[in-house]
Scaffold this motif. Sequence first.
Motif, PDB file in Angstrom:
ATOM      1  N   GLY A  55      30.076  -0.620 -43.063  1.00 52.01           N
ATOM      2  CA  GLY A  55      28.993  -1.236 -43.826  1.00 52.01           C
ATOM      3  C   GLY A  55      28.249  -2.363 -43.135  1.00 52.01           C
ATOM      4  O   GLY A  55      27.360  -2.977 -43.741  1.00 52.01           O
ATOM      5  N   ALA A  56      28.573  -2.671 -41.879  1.00 54.97           N
ATOM      6  CA  ALA A  56      27.895  -3.786 -41.200  1.00 54.97           C
ATOM      7  C   ALA A  56      26.428  -3.472 -40.931  1.00 54.97           C
ATOM      8  O   ALA A  56      26.086  -2.362 -40.530  1.00 54.97           O
ATOM      9  N   LYS A  57      25.568  -4.455 -41.170  1.00 54.41           N
ATOM     10  CA  LYS A  57      24.209  -4.376 -40.642  1.00 54.41           C
ATOM     11  C   LYS A  57      24.346  -4.504 -39.135  1.00 54.41           C
ATOM     12  O   LYS A  57      24.992  -5.437 -38.663  1.00 54.41           O
ATOM     13  N   THR A  58      23.760  -3.593 -38.414  1.00 52.78           N
ATOM     14  CA  THR A  58      24.100  -3.503 -36.990  1.00 52.78           C
ATOM     15  C   THR A  58      22.913  -3.859 -36.106  1.00 52.78           C
ATOM     16  O   THR A  58      21.785  -3.427 -36.355  1.00 52.78           O
ATOM     17  N   TYR A  59      23.184  -4.678 -35.099  1.00 53.88           N
ATOM     18  CA  TYR A  59      22.157  -5.123 -34.152  1.00 53.88           C
ATOM     19  C   TYR A  59      22.564  -4.740 -32.739  1.00 53.88           C
ATOM     20  O   TYR A  59      23.702  -4.958 -32.334  1.00 53.88           O
ATOM     21  N   MET A  60      21.616  -4.177 -32.019  1.00 53.52           N
ATOM     22  CA  MET A  60      21.839  -3.943 -30.598  1.00 53.52           C
ATOM     23  C   MET A  60      20.648  -4.522 -29.844  1.00 53.52           C
ATOM     24  O   MET A  60      19.504  -4.112 -30.055  1.00 53.52           O
TER      25      MET A  60
END
Lengths: 360, 360
Positions: A97-102
């Motif tokens: 469920g993490a909001k994910t940033y790359m």
Amino acid sequence: MEKEKFIDPWGSELPEDYAKLIREFGLEKFNVSDFPNPNKLMRRGLVFAGRSLGIISRAIKEKKPFYALTGIMPSSEKIHLGNKCVIDNLVYFQKQGAKTYMLVADLEAAATRGISLEESRKRALNYHIPAYIALGLNPRKTKFYFQSSNKEVTSLAFSLSGKATLNEYRAIYGSTSPARIMSSVLQVADILYPQLEEEMPGIIPTGIDQDPHIRLTRDIAKRAKGYKFFLPSAIYHKYTPALDGSLKMSKSKGNFIELPESSESIKKKIMKAVTGGRKTAEEQRKLGGQPEKDMIYELFKQHLIEDDKELLQRIKDNKAGKILSREDKEYAIELLNKFMDDFKRKFEKAKNLVPKLDIS
Amino acid sequence: MEKEKFIDPWGSELPEDYAKLIREFGLEKFNVSDFPNPNKLMRRGLVFAGRSLGIISRAIKEKKPFYALTGIMPSSEKIHLGNKCVIDNLVYFQKQGAKTYMLVADLEAAATRGISLEESRKRALNYHIPAYIALGLNPRKTKFYFQSSNKEVTSLAFSLSGKATLNEYRAIYGSTSPARIMSSVLQVADILYPQLEEEMPGIIPTGIDQDPHIRLTRDIAKRAKGYKFFLPSAIYHKYTPALDGSLKMSKSKGNFIELPESSESIKKKIMKAVTGGRKTAEEQRKLGGQPEKDMIYELFKQHLIEDDKELLQRIKDNKAGKILSREDKEYAIELLNKFMDDFKRKFEKAKNLVPKLDIS
């Protein structure tokens, strides 16, 4: 002696005593039972420590917002199996469920490696981003950005630059330089940036060698009174040792597996790998193998054998002398070829997708 | 002793021996005959030195492209007459054909003074930019930008950050900190940025205290092989001493004239100013004044008397005892009020213009 006090994120020494690291740097031991649906790195002790793990474990269980973030330095043209651990953990948190940033650390690559922004952009769009997607990152649920295009991040970096002294940089890193200071402060800003978008805790999956950056970020977050940042959490995995058992991945020695890698090259590298096997087949059958010293078993454990039971059985059989090192290598080559075919297929698909993504 | 080697741009000491500065820092003496239509600061020796002045002098005479650039730190809410020297010189070069840049150092203000970007933007748009326009800057011929909005500048800063070492920062500035390093590198990028837009030399009009930044910029420009930068030129003016003859402008002492300033406040400040006058009117008539020690004459020379002949005559008369200090002060008050009325009128007009300008 002095040097031992530092975990150098720019070096490539393998810290040998992980327990000592936990004690010395005040890390939290990773407790697999705190995290639902643990991945194989977590189940197998490869993820071994972290910082502020509780707040993330609770967010997962209580379905509260949190984020996971990783950055790539486009200085390397290719990633290798060792890098895959970060992606596995990032994908794990994304699935929980993490909001994910790359983010693409193009400004850092320019500062510390002299790589132009154009070159970084090209590499990231043509290789790193599709590779991460091929390894399981869900592109529809990931925010991608280039540091050079993210004004909020660069502005935050300048705002936060006064929150640590030169002596603190020296205490954390051992040595420093203007380019490294700027890169570090920018990394701090990257790590905290999602909290400007939404007040939430976040976790950085990374190798233990990156703990200095995490400590600096936590120190600065603590002092940045105006912002009310959550101290970023971190989760650390051990290094992937090189195939020759050494502590250093070396392009010229060919002691690690790149993504992708041709079948001939895989075969050549695996056949040279250091194993825990005995001198002769006879001896191996009599004394048994030593999987704990066997780089092929490192590969099985970290990347190639998904099923815990299969892995345990194989370790048992190897110890009992039922499996020869040659057989292990053949199996590793088979699994690697399968993995690589799958990777290449997904990579090509991802490459076609990238131009359609909203990447700024 | 060691300290004397540095001109500290963050301090406020007045370097007393300008000739010594020229020798020690390898500056070029400013030669007024090299520049067409010199302004009064140039004609009167207030502009006294520079770096790479020849290339700018030639560009003016040969009508070749060059730029002039200044930055404002919105940490101060108001500017004072001392700041006006920079603007006078900037306006001079603009009139001689320079492509003109005025940047708002909002990232620096955030890094070194903790001022938010919003606050900086507000101050610059409502005050600093209109004030510069009121003092003669042609807004239609000036490129204004905020550091936080200029991706090219921040990217250039990161690219150039590896071109100087910590020891060089220490050698140039005496001491340093992460926030100052980041600010300095960003300033270097600001200064060189116009050359990304067009290959041309450029000049930075500034106080002599800013020479360390110029030296750093020139060092870095020299090393940035990929870019082919012209080493930036600089032109330096002396400090405006405070009205009490001291080296420090002090808000609490009220020893300098702000823009704008009320007529009562002007009167109060001028009446307190240190003069070269004698103890009594009688003595003054007998011995004559000492305009070289007189802060009112500093004002006449730097700002209030445009006509050289009038100034020289007045100095002569003062020396001859024909003018009393009270009369000088009254005249200064009269001229300042006139100046301030003019400034306020132009400032209001400029304020209305600012929203129509293309400021990013």
